[in-house]
Design a protein around this motif. Structure first.
Motif: not given
Ligand code: CP
Length: 312
Positions: A154-163, A186-192, A194-198
């Motif tokens: 289980t990997i937690g990734i924290c911070g700027d997941l957008k950029f 992450s904060p809402e503005e820095l979520m992963i 869409d292309y990574v999600r999909k």
């Protein structure tokens, strides 16, 4: 066979090929002196159009420690890019002089354009907010050395997941291992994106959950991958200032983490890990930076086709 191949994103190599690189990196870590002449006469070019400490220095140290030599630039303005030369022409020219090219560029896809024009292998050392495959090799080797596995984590990734390109590369690479779960903090503005999600998570049926607070995840992860907010990718200073200190991992928060959890960070760090955490034995980020040099030594050997049998 990796000889002559380029590394533009983590999926360019099979799991077996990655395992070969990690195995060689571990051999080099054990006895680095055995490898000091294996790349005698070879030349590495580092084309860095963006700042770097770890990636550039670790590649240069890796080549020098293998007996090879290094040329390159650390800012575009000292090359003919300042006169308007294209990436393709720069790479075609540098390939006349060097055996291997490492490129970092602020534009996503720039190393791929370079690879298309290159007669020698090209390594992506980070392209915009897209990918950073050799950081991923570093991350995977560090996890494997500590945990003894790359699956069932289980990997937690924290911070700027957008950029954060290291985040995108790591998630893509981990998606090929069994029973991987992500907790994305992450904060809402820095979520992963869409292309990574999909294309990475949903396509591969990978379990993930998204939370806003580090405290919601820290006691549930095997690996906590902290990242800085990527100032250079923001369009305005105001947003950066508002988001930059969204997460600060400190000794108090670490009390809630399991004794086996490890903290990784691609570095550079800004404020997201308090310096007091550095002395915690679970803080592996400087060890991770060190392993980055060894895994790059292994990668250079593989791409140049240097046989392990040539090592005395
Ligand atoms: N992790 C990483 O890419 O660091 P640098 O930007 O210092 O190369």
């Amino acid at each position: 066979m990796l000889k002559g191949r380029s590394l533009l994103e983590p999926m360019d190599f099979s799991l077996e090929e990655l395992e070969d690189i990690f195995a060689l990196a571990k051999e080099i870590m054990k006895e680095p002196a055995k490898y000091i002449h294996v790349a005698d006469g070879k030349l590495l070019a580092t084309l860095f159009y963006e700042p770097s400490t770890r990636t550039r220095f670790s590649f240069e140290a890796a080549m020098l420690r293998l007996g090879g030599q290094v040329i390159g630039f650390s800012e575009a303005n000292s090359s003919s890019a300042a006169k308007g030369e294209s990436i393709a022409d720069t790479v075609r020219t540098v390939g006349c002089y060097a055996d291997l090219i490492v490129m970092r560029h602020p534009k996503e896809g720039a190393p791929r354009i370079g690879a298309g024009a290159s007669d020698v292998p090209m390594i992506n050392a980070g392209d915009g907010g897209h990918q950073h495959p050799t950081q991923t090799l570093t991350d995977l080797l560090t996890i494997q050395c500590d945990k003894g596995r790359l699956d069932n984590l289980t990997i937690g990734i924290c911070g700027d997941l957008k950029f954060g390109r290291t985040v995108h590369s790591l998630m893509k690479a981990m998606s090929r291992y069994k029973n991987i779960r992500f907790i994305l903090i992450s904060p809402e503005e820095l979520m992963i994106p869409d292309y990574v999600r999909k294309e990475v998570l949903e396509k591969n049926n990978i379990f993930f959950e998204e939370v806003r607070r580090l405290e919601e995840a820290i006691d549930r992860v095997d690996v906590l991958y902290m990242t800085r907010v990527q100032k250079e990718r923001f369009f305005n200073e105001e947003d950066y200032v508002r988001l930059k200190d969204s997460y600060i991992l400190d000794a108090e928060k670490m009390e809630k983490a399991s004794k086996d959890m490890i903290i990784l960070h691609p570095l550079p760090r800004v404020n997201e890990i308090a310096v007091e955490v550095d002395k915690d034995p679970r803080a592996l980020y400087f060890e991770q930076a060190k392993k980055g040099m060894f895994v790059r030594m292994a990668l250079i050997m593989k791409l140049l086709g240097i046989e392990e049998g040539s090592v005395n």
